[in-house]
Scaffold this active site. Structure first.
Site, PDB file in Angstrom:
ATOM      1  N   GLU B  62      75.773  52.016 -34.931  1.00  0.00           N
ATOM      2  CA  GLU B  62      75.752  52.525 -33.560  1.00  0.00           C
ATOM      3  C   GLU B  62      74.364  52.341 -32.943  1.00  0.00           C
ATOM      4  O   GLU B  62      74.225  51.931 -31.799  1.00  0.00           O
ATOM      5  CB  GLU B  62      75.973  54.033 -33.643  1.00  0.00           C
ATOM      6  N   ASP B  66      73.705  49.896 -29.812  1.00  0.00           N
ATOM      7  CA  ASP B  66      73.122  50.465 -28.600  1.00  0.00           C
ATOM      8  C   ASP B  66      71.938  49.610 -28.128  1.00  0.00           C
ATOM      9  O   ASP B  66      71.801  49.298 -26.947  1.00  0.00           O
ATOM     10  CB  ASP B  66      72.689  51.906 -28.907  1.00  0.00           C
ATOM     11  N   ASN B 131      81.079  55.567 -29.425  1.00  0.00           N
ATOM     12  CA  ASN B 131      80.298  55.368 -30.655  1.00  0.00           C
ATOM     13  C   ASN B 131      80.804  54.174 -31.458  1.00  0.00           C
ATOM     14  O   ASN B 131      80.007  53.361 -31.924  1.00  0.00           O
ATOM     15  CB  ASN B 131      80.353  56.628 -31.533  1.00  0.00           C
ATOM     16  N   GLU B 134      79.889  50.898 -29.757  1.00  0.00           N
ATOM     17  CA  GLU B 134      78.504  50.501 -30.062  1.00  0.00           C
ATOM     18  C   GLU B 134      78.400  49.944 -31.481  1.00  0.00           C
ATOM     19  O   GLU B 134      77.731  48.933 -31.715  1.00  0.00           O
ATOM     20  CB  GLU B 134      77.569  51.708 -29.938  1.00  0.00           C
TER      21      GLU B 134
END
Lengths: 246, 246
Positions: B62, B66, B131, B134
């Site tokens: 994640e 991101d 989540n 990502e």
């Protein structure tokens, strides 16, 4: 008139040539499109505009470079610290790309020598160093793509500065670590500091660190303290096995 | 025992094969190392560990995804909006990678169907959708590198969702824009909504938008409202020149 123009254009291209070769030196590769790098050092006070009439200065490149730094450092930490969870990785990255650290990176490369501005350079605050460092990374991305950004950040940020034990706060100072070890082992140590200026107008300090009268490590940095720390770190890695097994 | 083992291993590889082809469908390319994608959908509650004993779940991916989203979107905005300054670019990027928006992206791809967890899926909050979206981007980066991340984000985020006039707040709803135009031009309009479910267990709605009894645009989405808006946007682009010159 024709001659004047010619002289002007010659002097201009000499200047461009110097900029190009200084850039090549810092980047570690030949720029393809030098205009991106010129933009990376153009302050908004110069009031330049591009052929479309849009403002030409480094502010947009800063945004781009910041994003590239963020993702390259994220990928590096992800691979280097397989045991670190999301919170750890986020914290480590913030330390590496902190304003203070980026200012140090820009200052050490003496990037400010390239800034084109109508404001005198000494009127800028500290943050100009980090801002133009970010803009330079943005220019590399536009000029050569992600892989070159990665290489540049590896060479100029990660290898010289990213020291995970230190970032984790496990090591505060390699100098004190080394001195402690020398005292315990009853070894003599000596730091010899000397001026070591390059031809780029930036003041540098050189340090030779001797242990038991033998030169173990040398380093060069923009302050005496930093040069000593760098030399101590190098010596630490030389002695690492001995230190850790004691 | 041998036979049981064989049946088990067959059923396991059938399951893997289904996962692989569903992933290929979502990604738009064949995964090289399917394990990265399996990890991207493994919740911490499953308590899995890798061969080094480190926890195996999507949380670290994640963090990586991101960062990749941040830099790909930054580069896209930089190129698409040459007049936008640093503040504008920063604001637009936050809108695109907002938690709410990432949840929508994950939900629309029905990524939750892949989640491996000991917690029942309906116990998760809304954020699980974003989540794992990502984490999926992080897995793509590890598996195939930055260029594939860029392509995936272009296909799944930028083309279907990043609409700069709308993000700028200049256009709140394409549906109302279109209706207004039809009324002014004395054109009849009609939205026909129908169920249009795929075979992935997710509920979809289809919309046919007719203007003056001619089908102008079709769209499909996870809610009636979203499908109508998508169809209106498509029709808007068909009529754009006419609308803007009035």
């Amino acid at each position: 008139m024709g001659i004047l123009k010619k002289i002007f254009s010659n002097s201009r291209s000499t200047e461009d040539g110097i900029f190009f070769s200084k850039m090549e030196n810092i980047l570690g590769f030949k720029p393809l499109n030098i205009e991106y790098y010129q933009k990376a050092f153009t302050h908004r006070s110069s009031n330049k505009v591009d052929k479309n009439g849009d403002p030409m200065n480094y502010e947009r490149l800063e945004f781009l470079g910041d994003a590239m730094l963020g993702s390259v450092i994220a990928a590096h930490l992800f691979n280097e610290v397989p045991t670190g969870d999301e919170g750890y990785l986020t914290k480590m990255r913030s330390k590496i790309v902190s304003r203070e650290h980026l200012n140090e990176l820009g200052r050490d490369l003496n990037l400010i020598q390239f800034v084109e501005s109508k404001v005198p350079v000494n009127h800028f605050g500290e943050n100009i160093h980090g801002n133009i460092f970010e803009a330079l990374v943005g220019a590399i991305f536009l000029d050569k793509g992600y892989a070159y950004c990665e290489k540049f950040i590896m060479k100029r940020v990660i290898i010289p500065y990213v020291d995970i034990p230190k970032l984790e706060g496990k090591v505060i100072s390699y100098k004190s670590l080394l001195i402690e070890w020398c005292q315990k082992e009853k070894k003599s140590f000596h730091y010899e500091v000397f001026d070591d200026n390059g031809n780029d107008g930036q003041k540098y300090f050189g340090v030779k660190l001797s242990i038991d009268n033998k030169v173990i490590a040398k380093a060069r940095a923009t302050s005496k303290k930093k040069a000593e720390e760098k030399a101590s770190q190098r010596a630490y890695f030389v002695f690492q096995e001995k230190i850790n097994t004691k």
